[in-house]
Design an enzyme around this catalytic site. Structure first.
Site, mmCIF file in Angstrom:
data_model
loop_
_atom_site.group_PDB
_atom_site.id
_atom_site.type_symbol
_atom_site.label_atom_id
_atom_site.label_comp_id
_atom_site.label_asym_id
_atom_site.label_seq_id
_atom_site.Cartn_x
_atom_site.Cartn_y
_atom_site.Cartn_z
ATOM 1 N N GLY A 276 80.288 32.662 95.981
ATOM 2 C CA GLY A 276 79.518 31.720 95.170
ATOM 3 C C GLY A 276 80.249 31.319 93.900
ATOM 4 O O GLY A 276 80.287 30.147 93.526
ATOM 5 N N ASP A 277 80.851 32.303 93.230
ATOM 6 C CA ASP A 277 81.630 32.008 92.026
ATOM 7 C C ASP A 277 82.813 31.108 92.341
ATOM 8 O O ASP A 277 83.130 30.178 91.594
ATOM 9 C CB ASP A 277 82.137 33.309 91.400
ATOM 10 N N SER A 278 83.489 31.410 93.448
ATOM 11 C CA SER A 278 84.697 30.655 93.794
ATOM 12 C C SER A 278 84.365 29.221 94.185
ATOM 13 O O SER A 278 85.096 28.285 93.831
ATOM 14 C CB SER A 278 85.438 31.360 94.928
ATOM 15 N N ALA B 33 83.734 27.343 91.061
ATOM 16 C CA ALA B 33 84.990 27.038 90.386
ATOM 17 C C ALA B 33 85.643 25.799 90.975
ATOM 18 O O ALA B 33 86.165 24.944 90.247
ATOM 19 C CB ALA B 33 85.937 28.237 90.496
#
Length: 399
Positions: free
Chosen positions: A170-172, A175
């Site tokens: 999810g973070d990637s 980003a």
């Protein structure tokens, strides 16, 4: 390759971020030539420096996530530390931050204040729920974004609870949306004569945007996609199967011609010529039957034989790679997806290659993640701070 020839050469980026989403966003920019100044707390810096496997006290992940960046320390609780950061941002093209909404505003670094200093600034804001809405003030890590965005609900097997992917996906994903948004905003400035603007990326929306046909299927048919294990719902056959030697092989034979070749390769001419299986709808209606026969065939052969037969029949397939498989694979090696570098003590190690691949202006890794505050003094000097001022800022705890 000369850094000046990279596609983002000349761009100045300030990073006010920790851990994954913000730093991964700026890592990509740094790999393609942007000058990225990462602001860290003098008190230990980015927590990622201590995450996962450590070598001589520093995370190996850090050396990858912060490659090509400059590390500058600034105490955002100190007025002169904030002034230093504000001066840096005033000269930047892009600011990337992933604080909880409202934190920068309390520090006197709101969008309105920064825009007054630098009207052309593009500010990428990555947060759990975005800068508006009833949830905006809640903390939200990638795990929450993956859950709220729909990914975790459909991941796993139907008879078991939802599971996570093996990385902080999810973070990637957030980003990547941040990079895309920043480049769109820069394009608008260059082509349309526009001013700077805010790129507001919410983690849950970043994941939600990847959910394929989830929304219209529910809206039109009331269909709620559930967990289906390793199969692709509605697309048959595409699944992971276990071979005689206990290995796992993914087979995607869902194209009409591919399915026919697959059946011929495993000696099922009857199914290859079955008109009821000539298209995906027919195959999906009989998917339990098809998966059972593929399971049986794979269980009767070792992995190498399965992959050899499928390759000869031009059926898309692959072993489920571990990192050890990647290190031995000629495709990874031929495309420089395992870069050689050295740790601070000279020990050689491998890092992942740079994506995406540009034919004329590729990105690269020029140095690994820096020592905390390694570039502080040089950055202060470039802004016009005198040596005596720099010494005082250190003594006062501002940097």
């Amino acid at each position: 390759m000369n850094r000046a020839a990279k596609p983002l050469a000349g761009l100045k980026v300030v990073e006010l971020g920790t851990l994954i989403a913000g730093p991964f966003c700026t890592r990509i920019m740094a790999e393609f030539g942007a000058e990225v100044v990462k602001i860290e707390s003098p008190d230990g810096g980015d927590p990622l420096r201590k995450w996962r496997k450590l070598y001589e006290g520093t995370s190996l992940w850090w050396y990858v996530q912060a490659r090509n960046k400059k590390s500058v320390t600034a105490n955002l609780k100190h007025p002169e530390g904030r002034e230093f950061v504000r001066r840096l941002i005033a000269e930047a093209d892009i600011l990337v931050e992933n604080f909880r909404p409202g934190v920068l505003e309390k520090l006197g670094l709101s969008w309105e204040q920064l825009k007054a200093d630098n009207p052309g600034l593009v500010m990428v804001r990555l947060s759990g729920f975005g800068q508006t809405g009833p949830y905006k003030d809640q903390p939200g890590f990638g795990a929450v974004g993956e859950s709220m965005g729909g990914l975790r609900y459909i991941t796993g097997f139907p008879d078991r609870p939802p599971v996570r992917t093996g990385i902080s996906i999810g973070d990637s994903i957030a980003a990547l949306w941040g990079v895309i948004g920043a480049l769109m905003a820069l394009r608008h400035k260059e082509v349309n004569g526009g001013a700077g603007q805010v790129v507001d990326v919410a983690l849950y929306e970043a994941v939600f945007a990847m959910m394929e046909s989830l929304v219209p299927e529910f809206d039109v048919f009331g269909f709620i996609r559930e967990r289906t294990g390793n199969i692709m719902p509605g697309i048959t056959p595409s699944n992971t199967h276990t071979t005689r030697d206990g290995k796992h092989v993914t087979i995607g034979a869902n194209g009409d011609a591919i399915f026919r070749r697959f059946m011929l390769a495993i000696g099922r001419e009857d199914l290859a010529n079955d008109p009821g299986l000539a298209d995906n709808a027919g195959r999906d209606a009989r998917r339990d039957e098809i998966y059972a026969l593929i399971d049986t065939w794979c269980a009767a052969h070792d992995e190498d034989e399965v992959l050899r037969l499928l390759a000869s029949a031009e059926v898309p397939s692959s072993r489920v790679y571990s990192v050890a498989d990647m290190f031995a694979d000629p495709q990874f090696l031929a495309r420089d997806m395992l870069l050689s570098a050295r740790l601070p003590d000279g020990k050689p190690f491998r890092m992942p290659g740079v994506m995406p691949r540009l034919s004329d202006t590729p990105g690269s890794s020029e140095w690994i993640g820096p020592v905390l505050g390694e570039h502080t003094d040089a950055t202060l000097a470039a802004l016009g701070y005198l040596a005596a001022d720099i010494s005082r800022l250190h003594e006062d705890g501002a940097v």
